[in-house]
Every structure is written in C-alpha cells, then in structure tokens.
Design a protein around this motif. Sequence first.
Motif, PDB file in Angstrom:
ATOM      1  N   ALA A  36       0.810  -1.220   0.000  1.00 55.75           N
ATOM      2  CA  ALA A  36       0.000   0.000   0.000  1.00 55.75           C
ATOM      3  C   ALA A  36       0.839   1.263   0.000  1.00 55.75           C
ATOM      4  O   ALA A  36       0.311   2.364  -0.087  1.00 55.75           O
ATOM      5  CB  ALA A  36      -0.921   0.004   1.220  1.00 55.75           C
ATOM      6  N   VAL A  37       2.175   1.123   0.096  1.00 55.52           N
ATOM      7  CA  VAL A  37       3.060   2.270   0.303  1.00 55.52           C
ATOM      8  C   VAL A  37       3.845   2.601  -0.956  1.00 55.52           C
ATOM      9  O   VAL A  37       4.439   1.718  -1.582  1.00 55.52           O
ATOM     10  CB  VAL A  37       4.048   1.994   1.458  1.00 55.52           C
ATOM     11  N   THR A  38       3.836   3.885  -1.305  1.00 58.97           N
ATOM     12  CA  THR A  38       4.685   4.394  -2.384  1.00 58.97           C
ATOM     13  C   THR A  38       5.644   5.420  -1.792  1.00 58.97           C
ATOM     14  O   THR A  38       5.204   6.377  -1.148  1.00 58.97           O
ATOM     15  CB  THR A  38       3.857   5.053  -3.491  1.00 58.97           C
ATOM     16  N   VAL A  39       6.942   5.203  -1.988  1.00 61.79           N
ATOM     17  CA  VAL A  39       7.961   6.092  -1.421  1.00 61.79           C
ATOM     18  C   VAL A  39       8.666   6.838  -2.548  1.00 61.79           C
ATOM     19  O   VAL A  39       9.065   6.236  -3.558  1.00 61.79           O
ATOM     20  CB  VAL A  39       8.991   5.299  -0.601  1.00 61.79           C
ATOM     21  N   ILE A  40       8.804   8.143  -2.357  1.00 61.15           N
ATOM     22  CA  ILE A  40       9.607   8.955  -3.262  1.00 61.15           C
ATOM     23  C   ILE A  40      10.872   9.352  -2.513  1.00 61.15           C
ATOM     24  O   ILE A  40      10.821  10.084  -1.523  1.00 61.15           O
ATOM     25  CB  ILE A  40       8.842  10.218  -3.718  1.00 61.15           C
ATOM     26  N   ASP A  41      12.001   8.843  -2.953  1.00 59.57           N
ATOM     27  CA  ASP A  41      13.275   9.142  -2.303  1.00 59.57           C
ATOM     28  C   ASP A  41      14.388   8.981  -3.326  1.00 59.57           C
ATOM     29  O   ASP A  41      14.480   7.931  -3.972  1.00 59.57           O
ATOM     30  CB  ASP A  41      13.505   8.204  -1.117  1.00 59.57           C
ATOM     31  N   PRO A  42      15.235  10.006  -3.502  1.00 59.08           N
ATOM     32  CA  PRO A  42      16.272   9.923  -4.540  1.00 59.08           C
ATOM     33  C   PRO A  42      17.393   8.946  -4.232  1.00 59.08           C
ATOM     34  O   PRO A  42      18.105   8.522  -5.139  1.00 59.08           O
ATOM     35  CB  PRO A  42      16.804  11.361  -4.607  1.00 59.08           C
ATOM     36  N   ALA A  43      17.548   8.588  -2.970  1.00 56.14           N
ATOM     37  CA  ALA A  43      18.650   7.683  -2.597  1.00 56.14           C
ATOM     38  C   ALA A  43      18.151   6.664  -1.579  1.00 56.14           C
ATOM     39  O   ALA A  43      18.514   6.711  -0.402  1.00 56.14           O
ATOM     40  CB  ALA A  43      19.823   8.475  -2.032  1.00 56.14           C
ATOM     41  N   PRO A  44      17.302   5.741  -1.999  1.00 60.18           N
ATOM     42  CA  PRO A  44      16.731   4.781  -1.049  1.00 60.18           C
ATOM     43  C   PRO A  44      17.792   3.874  -0.441  1.00 60.18           C
ATOM     44  O   PRO A  44      18.713   3.428  -1.122  1.00 60.18           O
ATOM     45  CB  PRO A  44      15.746   3.983  -1.907  1.00 60.18           C
ATOM     46  N   SER A  45      17.652   3.615   0.848  1.00 62.55           N
ATOM     47  CA  SER A  45      18.597   2.752   1.553  1.00 62.55           C
ATOM     48  C   SER A  45      18.364   1.292   1.195  1.00 62.55           C
ATOM     49  O   SER A  45      17.320   0.921   0.639  1.00 62.55           O
ATOM     50  CB  SER A  45      18.428   2.927   3.057  1.00 62.55           C
ATOM     51  N   ALA A  46      19.323   0.471   1.548  1.00 60.03           N
ATOM     52  CA  ALA A  46      19.170  -0.965   1.321  1.00 60.03           C
ATOM     53  C   ALA A  46      17.987  -1.501   2.120  1.00 60.03           C
ATOM     54  O   ALA A  46      17.236  -2.364   1.645  1.00 60.03           O
ATOM     55  CB  ALA A  46      20.458  -1.688   1.699  1.00 60.03           C
ATOM     56  N   TRP A  47      17.821  -0.971   3.351  1.00 59.16           N
ATOM     57  CA  TRP A  47      16.671  -1.402   4.152  1.00 59.16           C
ATOM     58  C   TRP A  47      15.366  -1.078   3.447  1.00 59.16           C
ATOM     59  O   TRP A  47      14.459  -1.926   3.378  1.00 59.16           O
ATOM     60  CB  TRP A  47      16.700  -0.711   5.518  1.00 59.16           C
ATOM     61  N   LEU A  48      15.252   0.135   2.920  1.00 59.22           N
ATOM     62  CA  LEU A  48      14.018   0.548   2.254  1.00 59.22           C
ATOM     63  C   LEU A  48      13.752  -0.324   1.037  1.00 59.22           C
ATOM     64  O   LEU A  48      12.614  -0.767   0.801  1.00 59.22           O
ATOM     65  CB  LEU A  48      14.115   2.020   1.848  1.00 59.22           C
ATOM     66  N   ARG A  49      14.784  -0.615   0.270  1.00 60.20           N
ATOM     67  CA  ARG A  49      14.616  -1.464  -0.910  1.00 60.20           C
ATOM     68  C   ARG A  49      14.119  -2.862  -0.536  1.00 60.20           C
ATOM     69  O   ARG A  49      13.421  -3.513  -1.313  1.00 60.20           O
ATOM     70  CB  ARG A  49      15.937  -1.574  -1.677  1.00 60.20           C
ATOM     71  N   GLY A  50      14.460  -3.297   0.668  1.00 59.51           N
ATOM     72  CA  GLY A  50      14.070  -4.635   1.090  1.00 59.51           C
ATOM     73  C   GLY A  50      12.691  -4.732   1.712  1.00 59.51           C
ATOM     74  O   GLY A  50      12.241  -5.836   2.040  1.00 59.51           O
ATOM     75  N   THR A  51      12.001  -3.602   1.880  1.00 66.77           N
ATOM     76  CA  THR A  51      10.693  -3.633   2.538  1.00 66.77           C
ATOM     77  C   THR A  51       9.569  -4.095   1.615  1.00 66.77           C
ATOM     78  O   THR A  51       8.515  -4.515   2.088  1.00 66.77           O
ATOM     79  CB  THR A  51      10.318  -2.249   3.076  1.00 66.77           C
ATOM     80  N   GLY A  52       9.768  -3.977   0.307  1.00 66.37           N
ATOM     81  CA  GLY A  52       8.708  -4.341  -0.630  1.00 66.37           C
ATOM     82  C   GLY A  52       7.786  -3.200  -1.005  1.00 66.37           C
ATOM     83  O   GLY A  52       6.803  -3.420  -1.736  1.00 66.37           O
ATOM     84  N   VAL A  53       8.064  -1.973  -0.539  1.00 65.54           N
ATOM     85  CA  VAL A  53       7.245  -0.836  -0.932  1.00 65.54           C
ATOM     86  C   VAL A  53       7.563  -0.448  -2.373  1.00 65.54           C
ATOM     87  O   VAL A  53       8.613  -0.805  -2.908  1.00 65.54           O
ATOM     88  CB  VAL A  53       7.486   0.371  -0.001  1.00 65.54           C
ATOM     89  N   ALA A  54       6.644   0.285  -3.000  1.00 60.95           N
ATOM     90  CA  ALA A  54       6.898   0.808  -4.345  1.00 60.95           C
ATOM     91  C   ALA A  54       7.826   2.007  -4.229  1.00 60.95           C
ATOM     92  O   ALA A  54       7.586   2.912  -3.423  1.00 60.95           O
ATOM     93  CB  ALA A  54       5.592   1.209  -5.012  1.00 60.95           C
ATOM     94  N   LEU A  55       8.886   2.024  -5.027  1.00 59.92           N
ATOM     95  CA  LEU A  55       9.894   3.071  -4.950  1.00 59.92           C
ATOM     96  C   LEU A  55       9.918   3.909  -6.221  1.00 59.92           C
ATOM     97  O   LEU A  55      10.102   3.374  -7.318  1.00 59.92           O
ATOM     98  CB  LEU A  55      11.277   2.458  -4.732  1.00 59.92           C
TER      99      LEU A  55
END
Length: 263
Positions: A36-55
């Motif tokens: 359900a989550v969409t994240v806008i971030d120019p430099a996503p962390s490895a943790w964020l990439r591993g959460t399964g959210v839309a980037l």
Amino acid sequence: MDFEDVNARGLVLLGCGKMGSAMLAGWLERGLSAAAVTVIDPAPSAWLRGTGVALNTALPDAPALALIAVKPQMMDAALPALRALTNTLFVTVAAGTPIAAYEAALGDIRLVRAMPNTPAAVGRGITAIVGNAAATAADLDTAETFLAAVGEVVRLDHEDQMDAVTGLSGSGPAYVFHMIEAMAAAGEAQGLAPDLALRLARATVAGAGKLAMTGEDPAQLRVNVTSPGGTTQAGLEVLMPALPDLMAQTVAAAADRSRELRA
C-alpha cells in the motif's frame, strides 16, 4: 481512518531518511501493508529497498495519507510531486516549514504539521501536532494514530507553539547528550577511566529518564534521592542555582532561532 483504510487506499511517503524510515518501520510492524506504500526518495537505503514498498513510481490518485519527511531545503523541489493528489490527508514532519508554505505550494489541502524528535528512531520519541483550518478532528486522530508508531503524541492549540516545542523537545535530545558528555568528563576528572565514566553517565541518564516516565513529579523524585546533608545535596547546591536560568536561555535561543528560520 485506520491502517485498514490506508491499506485500501494507499500511503505516499515523500522522503525516507532517518525519520521517515523510523515511521515506516513502525507502521509496517503495526499492520500497514508494504504493497500500500509508495515512497519517493532519490537515494533509497538498502533497508528501504528490502521492505517491498513501491519506490519512485507513479503515485496513486487519491491515497489516504501523504507523509512529508524531506529536509526543509529540499521542500521546494519535492512538493510539486504531490500536487495531483486528491482527497488526501497531508502530514508533515519537516522542521521549520510553516503550514502556510504547504498551502501555497499544494493549494486547498487538509494538513497536520508535526514536530517529532530523534528518539523516534527507537520508538521513544514525542511528537507535537497541529492542524490547519481545513483539518478535521478525525484528521488529527488519524495523524495521532500514525505518529504514535514512534512514541507519544501531544496536540497544540496553535501553530505558534511549534517554536517552543522545537526549542524544548525538538532540540532537547542534544542537550541531554551534551549533559552525558559533561557528566562523563566530570567523572574522568575524579579519577575514573573514560570508558567507565561514559558508561556510568549513559546508564544514569537512561535510568533516571525511565523513572521520570512513571508519572511522579520530577521535583519529588529529586527529593527522594537527596538525603539531607548528603552527597547528592552537596552536588545540587552547585547545580541548582545555575541550571534553571541556563536551561531557560538554552530553550529560548533554540525557539528564537526557529522563529528566525520561518520568518
């Protein structure tokens, strides 16, 4: 609005640094679906990439909630990405940016401005919130529900109080960290090894903080540990004449700087 509603309609997170990541982690633990989550971030962390959210993908048209967690200096470039959102509650945790600035950039929106502090990263923060004129009581309830994922939430009567909150709880962790430094240095001066002095200072502040959260009056807690004519009284006779005025000046300086930054 609760986590079920947000799972159905979606959540947008603009910026996912330390504060955004702490909040997202708390929400995911409480039942928010990564899908359900969409994240806008120019430099996503490895943790964020591993959460399964839309980037950094297309945003939903009408998400239930949009959290703004970018640094103030990035605000002008970042906010336009949210202009197309409709029927969305906006919550901002960015320091120093007033409600009027969001309304100027995004138009007629429902907005809750929040001031968390850095202990939110370990789920022990405290966040002050205030809504704009369009925000409803239900909107404030929703903001409180989601911000409670990283600690306590208090409500302000008006936005001008945010400067005082910034000076006290927003900047306050740094004051406490410096006190730990000063206590450790004082211990060293009395003959303790540096690592031992630091360990004692850290544990003393952490333990005293936990006692303070029991709800008992801090003045009474101080009296409880102060034996007449004892060692604690001797120390307090040095500290108490100086500390209240010094702390008042410290909080006032930070609050004044907050007012200058938003002027």
